[in-house]
Design an enzyme around this catalytic site. Structure first.
Site, mmCIF file in Angstrom:
data_model
loop_
_atom_site.group_PDB
_atom_site.id
_atom_site.type_symbol
_atom_site.label_atom_id
_atom_site.label_comp_id
_atom_site.label_asym_id
_atom_site.label_seq_id
_atom_site.Cartn_x
_atom_site.Cartn_y
_atom_site.Cartn_z
ATOM 1 C CG ASN A 37 89.632 -15.107 16.275
ATOM 2 O OD1 ASN A 37 90.405 -16.048 15.879
ATOM 3 N ND2 ASN A 37 88.813 -15.334 17.447
ATOM 4 C CE LYS A 39 85.723 -16.866 15.763
ATOM 5 N NZ LYS A 39 84.366 -17.135 16.355
ATOM 6 C CG HIS A 125 87.247 -16.390 21.475
ATOM 7 N ND1 HIS A 125 86.280 -17.174 21.164
ATOM 8 C CD2 HIS A 125 86.880 -15.297 20.395
ATOM 9 C CE1 HIS A 125 85.242 -16.840 20.311
ATOM 10 N NE2 HIS A 125 85.904 -15.579 19.637
ATOM 11 C CD GLU A 127 84.876 -19.815 18.942
ATOM 12 O OE1 GLU A 127 85.879 -19.614 18.351
ATOM 13 O OE2 GLU A 127 83.916 -18.867 18.353
ATOM 14 C CD GLU A 197 84.553 -12.016 20.308
ATOM 15 O OE1 GLU A 197 84.743 -11.489 19.244
ATOM 16 O OE2 GLU A 197 85.009 -13.067 20.737
ATOM 17 N N GLY A 203 78.926 -15.855 15.550
ATOM 18 C CA GLY A 203 78.607 -17.032 14.769
ATOM 19 C C GLY A 203 77.248 -17.441 14.210
ATOM 20 C CB SER A 243 76.852 -11.612 13.978
ATOM 21 O OG SER A 243 77.024 -12.957 14.293
#
Ligand code: 13P
Length: 280
Positions: A37, A39, A125, A127, A197, A203, A243
């Site tokens: 991904n 991003k 996701h 985010e 996730e 991250g 991560s």
């Protein structure tokens, strides 16, 4: 079968053997996937160059028994699609509109994504859930539209740190799946890859331990089994994301219910991404 054993015993051994064989067959039938991904990274030129180098690598050394997917920003889809040869590396988007077409300035529909040659789209996701306030109902709408447009969906779920600390992680993920995904038919579920996730691991450099990942993946597979039956549960691919890097990928992927990874930061570095694919 052990020669010389009484017939009754032999039969029971034979059944055990068949059962193990069946379980192994189901396990290996599951598609293994590593999806990168990207991003909101890389301009068009950088992205195309990067995709070309990934394609070249896997053309020479095809990933044994697993699928590699690049999930790029919208602007890269068409160009990357022309670079990727069919059957080597697949292509996905990171989001799609919740409407099929019309006056929705700035949006990109699932059908438009499909028209670039992409096969996948990431939906849900964290985010998108956090920064753009996408809720389960909206994600369900997007998922249905994406499937109806002929795309496969990588559907993300996962709890935030406070929810895990309060021991609510299982219940949170259950709600996300029930409201976002479990309205689909069994046929539609064949187009779904689930990505677990944990938000606190994205991250941050913090990774779920292999046991934490296995616990959640096993739980998710159980939920799919309750709703859609054993066959669907055994066949659905469940990815881990958060991560994930070359140093921890092999250990996480070694867990029986972890079928690969959805990779953020490490998917932007060719060597790291390839090492993760090879770990699988
Ligand atoms: P990182 O691998 O950078 O933690 O991101 C994971 C992720 O969000 C993939 O979708």
């Amino acid at each position: 079968m052990v020669v010389g054993e009484p017939a009754g015993k032999r039969k029971s051994n034979w059944n055990d053997y068949q059962t193990i064989k069946y379980i192994l067959k189901q396990y290996y039938m599951r598609k293994k996937i590593v999806a990168g991904n990207w991003k909101m990274n890389m301009n068009l030129e950088e992205g195309l160059k990067f995709a070309k180098s990934i394609e070249q690598y896997f053309s020479e050394k095809p990933p044994a028994g697993s699928e590699v997917i690049l999930c790029t920003p919208f602007i890269h889809l068409q160009g990357v699609s022309e670079i990727l040869k069919p059957g080597k590396v697949a292509l996905g988007a990171q989001n799609c509109a919740s409407e099929s077409s019309g006056a929705f300035t700035g949006e990109v529909s699932a059908a438009m994504i499909k028209s670039t040659g992409a096969q996948y789209v990431i939906i849900g996701h964290s985010e998108r859930r956090t920064y753009y306030h996408e809720d389960d109902r909206l994600l369900n709408k997007k998922t249905v539209l994406a499937i109806n447009s002929g795309l496969n969906v990588i559907f993300c779920c996962g709890e935030i740190k406070e929810e895990r600390e309060a021991g609510k992680h299982l219940i949170v993920v259950k709600r996300q799946l029930e409201d976002g995904l479990f309205t689909l038919s069994s046929e539609e579920m064949k187009k779904i890859v689930i990505a677990y996730e944990p938000v606190w691991a994205i991250g941050t450099g913090l990774t779920a331990t292999p046991d934490q990942a296995q616990e959640m993946h096993h739980y998710i597979r159980g939920l799919v089994r309750e709703k859609y039956g054993k066959e669907c549960a055994e066949q659905i691919t469940i990815l881990y994301g958060g991560s994930c890097k070359p140093s921890n990928a092999a250990e996480i992927f070694s867990k029986p219910d972890v079928d690969g990874g959805l990779i953020g930061g490490a998917s932007l570095k060719k060597e790291d991404f390839i090492a993760i694919v090879e770990a699988l």
